[in-house]
Design a protein around this motif. Structure first.
Motif, short mmCIF file in Angstrom:
data_model
loop_
_atom_site.label_atom_id
_atom_site.label_comp_id
_atom_site.label_asym_id
_atom_site.label_seq_id
_atom_site.Cartn_x
_atom_site.Cartn_y
_atom_site.Cartn_z
N ARG A 38 137.46 -103.17 -14.88
CA ARG A 38 136.60 -102.58 -15.90
C ARG A 38 137.31 -101.35 -16.44
NH1 ARG A 38 131.34 -104.59 -15.74
NH2 ARG A 38 130.88 -105.83 -13.87
N VAL A 39 137.52 -101.32 -17.75
CA VAL A 39 138.29 -100.22 -18.32
C VAL A 39 137.64 -99.75 -19.62
CG1 VAL A 39 140.46 -101.07 -17.36
CG2 VAL A 39 139.78 -101.79 -19.63
N GLY A 40 138.02 -98.51 -20.00
CA GLY A 40 137.85 -98.03 -21.35
C GLY A 40 136.45 -97.67 -21.81
N GLU A 41 136.45 -97.10 -22.99
CA GLU A 41 135.25 -96.75 -23.72
C GLU A 41 135.52 -97.07 -25.19
OE1 GLU A 41 131.63 -95.96 -24.64
OE2 GLU A 41 132.28 -95.80 -22.54
N PRO A 42 134.88 -98.08 -25.79
CA PRO A 42 133.76 -98.85 -25.25
C PRO A 42 134.16 -99.69 -24.04
CG PRO A 42 134.59 -99.89 -27.23
CD PRO A 42 135.30 -98.57 -27.12
N PRO A 43 133.18 -100.03 -23.20
CA PRO A 43 133.49 -100.73 -21.95
C PRO A 43 134.08 -102.12 -22.20
CG PRO A 43 131.12 -100.67 -22.33
CD PRO A 43 131.74 -99.77 -23.35
N GLN A 44 135.07 -102.45 -21.38
CA GLN A 44 135.70 -103.76 -21.44
C GLN A 44 135.80 -104.35 -20.04
OE1 GLN A 44 139.11 -104.53 -24.18
NE2 GLN A 44 139.20 -102.30 -24.27
N LEU A 45 135.67 -105.64 -19.98
CA LEU A 45 135.94 -106.38 -18.76
C LEU A 45 137.26 -107.10 -18.99
CD1 LEU A 45 134.40 -106.91 -16.07
CD2 LEU A 45 133.64 -109.07 -17.09
N VAL A 46 138.27 -106.79 -18.19
CA VAL A 46 139.61 -107.34 -18.38
C VAL A 46 139.92 -108.29 -17.24
CG1 VAL A 46 142.06 -106.81 -18.57
CG2 VAL A 46 140.37 -105.30 -19.63
N PRO A 62 134.90 -112.97 -32.42
CA PRO A 62 133.72 -112.13 -32.63
C PRO A 62 132.48 -112.90 -32.17
CG PRO A 62 134.45 -113.08 -34.69
CD PRO A 62 135.45 -113.50 -33.66
N VAL A 63 131.60 -112.26 -31.44
CA VAL A 63 130.47 -112.96 -30.83
C VAL A 63 129.19 -112.17 -31.05
CG1 VAL A 63 129.56 -113.93 -28.69
CG2 VAL A 63 132.02 -113.85 -29.05
N ALA A 64 128.11 -112.89 -31.31
CA ALA A 64 126.79 -112.25 -31.43
C ALA A 64 125.94 -112.68 -30.25
CB ALA A 64 126.13 -112.66 -32.74
N ALA A 65 126.35 -112.30 -29.05
CA ALA A 65 125.64 -112.67 -27.84
C ALA A 65 124.98 -111.44 -27.23
CB ALA A 65 126.59 -113.32 -26.84
N LEU A 66 124.17 -111.67 -26.21
CA LEU A 66 123.39 -110.60 -25.62
C LEU A 66 124.27 -109.52 -25.00
CD1 LEU A 66 120.48 -109.72 -24.91
CD2 LEU A 66 120.75 -110.95 -22.76
N ASP A 67 125.34 -109.92 -24.29
CA ASP A 67 126.12 -108.96 -23.52
C ASP A 67 127.59 -108.86 -23.93
OD1 ASP A 67 123.95 -108.30 -21.69
OD2 ASP A 67 124.19 -110.35 -20.97
N LEU A 68 128.00 -109.63 -24.92
CA LEU A 68 129.40 -109.68 -25.32
C LEU A 68 129.51 -109.43 -26.81
CD1 LEU A 68 132.38 -110.38 -24.64
CD2 LEU A 68 131.81 -112.77 -25.12
N GLU A 69 130.36 -108.48 -27.20
CA GLU A 69 130.57 -108.17 -28.61
C GLU A 69 131.82 -108.83 -29.16
OE1 GLU A 69 130.54 -103.95 -28.99
OE2 GLU A 69 128.38 -103.78 -28.65
N GLU A 70 132.83 -108.98 -28.31
CA GLU A 70 134.10 -109.52 -28.79
C GLU A 70 134.93 -109.93 -27.59
OE1 GLU A 70 136.76 -107.90 -32.30
OE2 GLU A 70 137.27 -106.86 -30.45
N ALA A 71 135.74 -110.96 -27.77
CA ALA A 71 136.66 -111.38 -26.72
C ALA A 71 138.04 -111.59 -27.34
CB ALA A 71 136.18 -112.67 -26.05
N LEU A 72 139.07 -111.16 -26.64
CA LEU A 72 140.44 -111.32 -27.09
C LEU A 72 141.25 -111.92 -25.95
CD1 LEU A 72 142.84 -110.80 -29.05
CD2 LEU A 72 143.05 -108.53 -28.02
N ILE A 73 141.98 -112.99 -26.25
CA ILE A 73 142.83 -113.60 -25.23
C ILE A 73 144.25 -113.68 -25.78
CG2 ILE A 73 142.32 -115.98 -25.96
CD1 ILE A 73 142.41 -116.65 -22.90
N ALA A 74 145.22 -113.30 -24.96
CA ALA A 74 146.61 -113.27 -25.42
C ALA A 74 147.55 -113.42 -24.23
CB ALA A 74 146.90 -111.97 -26.16
N ALA A 75 148.70 -114.03 -24.50
CA ALA A 75 149.74 -114.12 -23.48
C ALA A 75 150.46 -112.77 -23.39
CB ALA A 75 150.73 -115.22 -23.84
N VAL A 86 132.23 -105.58 -23.82
CA VAL A 86 130.84 -105.84 -23.44
C VAL A 86 129.95 -104.70 -23.92
CG1 VAL A 86 131.45 -107.30 -21.49
CG2 VAL A 86 131.30 -104.83 -21.16
N THR A 87 128.64 -104.92 -23.78
CA THR A 87 127.68 -103.98 -24.37
C THR A 87 127.37 -102.79 -23.48
OG1 THR A 87 125.89 -105.35 -23.49
CG2 THR A 87 126.59 -105.76 -25.76
N GLY A 88 127.82 -102.81 -22.23
CA GLY A 88 127.55 -101.68 -21.34
C GLY A 88 128.24 -101.84 -20.01
N PRO A 89 128.29 -100.77 -19.22
CA PRO A 89 129.01 -100.81 -17.95
C PRO A 89 128.32 -101.64 -16.88
CG PRO A 89 127.90 -98.70 -18.22
CD PRO A 89 127.74 -99.43 -19.52
#
Length: 216
Positions: A38-46, A62-75, A86-89
């Motif tokens: 768990r890192v950063g502000e805004p909070p992220q789950l990595v 980009p996501v309009a879900a209850l607890d997730l605002e955005e997801a990024l996946i990369a090599a 995510v929306t909170g810690p």
């Protein structure tokens, strides 16, 4: 000789009536459990997957879900990283492992979420008989799902599995699809995905359906 290290083939996000976000990772083998931070502000789950190979370009969902605002996946030079804003810690997670799929469900503390549907059921005679016996209740089931940049084949499998529908897919359904299905039956959901991408379904015997081009 094939490497023992799996390769990531696809990734997409969906959520159902409980509005819990589910990140689906598709690979050519069993995915390992990631290192989670768990890192950063805004909070992220990595989630880091050391050594995992990937055919995907860096992809942002980009996501309009209850607890997730955005997801990024990369090599990365060490493997693959999934960063979920995510929306909170207090957002929790659960990882469901399947033979060639991993589903990460994100949810707030105290939020009751159901298990992510299994997408690779073994076709046995007993299971087929049960599916046939339960065909009427399954057809009446309603679902709400949203797809952001999912491969058409994976989206169809998810919707079909939720209603125990036997859906025969042709090869080459690699196009991406983004769609919001609200309060539909599984068959209606399948039809909407097919209509959007130039396909339709036709009977394939014994209660099964086959996906074919609309022009056929």
């Amino acid at each position: 000789m094939r490497s023992a290290t799996p390769q990531l083939l696809d990734a997409y996000v969906s959520y159902g009536e409980d509005r819990a976000a589910r990140i689906h990772l598709i690979a050519d083998g069993r995915l390992p459990d990631p290192r989670v931070m768990r890192v950063g502000e805004p909070p992220q789950l990595v989630l880091d997957y050391p050594g995992l190979r990937s055919t995907l370009p860096p992809t942002r969902f980009p996501v309009a879900a209850l607890d997730l605002e955005e997801a990024l996946i990369a090599a990365t030079d060490r493997g693959v990283r999934l960063a979920a804003r995510v929306t909170g810690p207090d957002v929790g997670y659960r990882i469901d492992n399947h033979p060639k799929r991993q589903i990460i469900t994100l949810f707030s503390a105290g939020h009751d979420v159901g298990l992510a549907p299994r997408l690779d059921p073994q076709a046995t005679a007993r299971a087929a008989a049960q599916a046939k016996a339960q065909a009427a209740p399954a057809a009446a089931q309603r679902l709400t799902l949203e797809f952001q940049g999912a491969k058409l084949a994976n989206a169809l499998k998810l919707v079909a599995a939720s209603g125990e529908i036997e859906l025969k897919l042709p090869s080459g359904l690699d196009q991406s699809v983004s769609a919001k299905l609200v309060d539909v039956t599984p068959l209606q959901g399948v039809d909407r995905l097919l209509d959007q991408t130039g396909y339709r379904r036709e009977p394939a015997g014994e209660g099964a359906w086959r996906v074919v081009p609309q022009a056929r």
